[in-house]
Scaffold this motif. Structure first.
Motif, PDB file in Angstrom:
ATOM      1  N   ASP A  83      27.324   5.268  -0.931  1.00  0.00           N
ATOM      2  CA  ASP A  83      26.694   5.375   0.270  1.00  0.00           C
ATOM      3  C   ASP A  83      25.651   4.423   0.391  1.00  0.00           C
ATOM      4  OD1 ASP A  83      28.455   7.461   1.183  1.00  0.00           O
ATOM      5  OD2 ASP A  83      26.990   9.000   0.744  1.00  0.00           O
ATOM      6  N   GLU A  84      24.806   4.156  -0.845  1.00  0.00           N
ATOM      7  CA  GLU A  84      23.954   3.459  -0.990  1.00  0.00           C
ATOM      8  C   GLU A  84      24.665   2.026  -0.735  1.00  0.00           C
ATOM      9  OE1 GLU A  84      21.887   4.012  -4.658  1.00  0.00           O
ATOM     10  OE2 GLU A  84      21.153   5.607  -3.921  1.00  0.00           O
ATOM     11  N   GLN A  85      25.411   1.396  -1.143  1.00  0.00           N
ATOM     12  CA  GLN A  85      26.113   0.122  -1.181  1.00  0.00           C
ATOM     13  C   GLN A  85      26.655  -0.163   0.286  1.00  0.00           C
ATOM     14  OE1 GLN A  85      29.341   0.202  -4.175  1.00  0.00           O
ATOM     15  NE2 GLN A  85      28.086  -0.573  -5.865  1.00  0.00           N
ATOM     16  N   ALA A  89      25.175  -3.228   2.671  1.00  0.00           N
ATOM     17  CA  ALA A  89      25.753  -4.111   3.143  1.00  0.00           C
ATOM     18  C   ALA A  89      25.709  -4.161   4.693  1.00  0.00           C
ATOM     19  CB  ALA A  89      27.427  -3.739   2.883  1.00  0.00           C
ATOM     20  N   GLU A  90      25.509  -3.174   5.275  1.00  0.00           N
ATOM     21  CA  GLU A  90      25.058  -3.038   6.626  1.00  0.00           C
ATOM     22  C   GLU A  90      23.822  -3.488   7.041  1.00  0.00           C
ATOM     23  OE1 GLU A  90      25.429   1.046   7.822  1.00  0.00           O
ATOM     24  OE2 GLU A  90      27.773   1.090   7.753  1.00  0.00           O
ATOM     25  N   THR A  91      22.778  -3.265   6.000  1.00  0.00           N
ATOM     26  CA  THR A  91      21.628  -3.928   6.394  1.00  0.00           C
ATOM     27  C   THR A  91      21.624  -5.374   6.346  1.00  0.00           C
ATOM     28  OG1 THR A  91      20.434  -1.784   5.697  1.00  0.00           O
ATOM     29  CG2 THR A  91      18.968  -4.034   5.527  1.00  0.00           C
ATOM     30  N   ALA A  95      21.014  -8.330   8.964  1.00  0.00           N
ATOM     31  CA  ALA A  95      19.696  -9.284   8.830  1.00  0.00           C
ATOM     32  C   ALA A  95      20.128 -10.582   8.758  1.00  0.00           C
ATOM     33  CB  ALA A  95      18.958  -8.907   7.571  1.00  0.00           C
ATOM     34  N   THR A  96      21.419 -10.830   8.339  1.00  0.00           N
ATOM     35  CA  THR A  96      21.882 -12.450   8.275  1.00  0.00           C
ATOM     36  C   THR A  96      22.351 -12.793   9.776  1.00  0.00           C
ATOM     37  OG1 THR A  96      24.110 -11.773   7.419  1.00  0.00           O
ATOM     38  CG2 THR A  96      22.246 -12.327   6.076  1.00  0.00           C
TER      39      THR A  96
END
Length: 109
Positions: A83-85, A89-91, A95-96
């Motif tokens: 879940d954290e990964q 990845a979504e964040t 951001a990019t």
């Protein structure tokens, strides 16, 4: 909250906990009297059994031994990491992405 409970119950089942549905009024009353939606250790002879009661959603009790409990802990940690990964990845993707540089027609007609 209900989603978290369902996630926990899926992990319990995957770890090998046996699910017992409260079918009689006595069983339903017993489930309601237990600690709700938390794993609780109970001695049974020379073993420790782990019990998770849910009177609100499934009206059931999950019961597992030490091996099932260890599997549950492992699965819970793996799920938390995944879940954290996924969230990272979504964040990072958000951001990019520079939407403006692609012009208005690339993503939407």
């Amino acid at each position: 909250m209900e989603e978290k409970i369902q996630d926990t119950e899926q992990l319990l089942a995957a770890a090998g906990f046996k699910i017992n549905y409260a079918q009689t009024p006595e069983q339903q009353a017993n489930v309601k009297g237990m600690t709700q939606q938390k794993l609780v250790a109970h001695p049974k002879g020379d073993k420790i059994m782990y019990v998770y009661a849910d009177a609100s959603i499934c009206q059931c009790v999950y019961v597992g031994d030490a091996d099932a409990y260890a599997r549950f802990q492992k699965l819970a940690v793996e799920k938390e990491i995944a879940d954290e990964q996924r969230q990272a990845a979504e964040t990072n993707l958000d951001a990019t992405m520079n939407w403006g540089m692609w012009g208005p027609g690339l993503w939407w007609p």
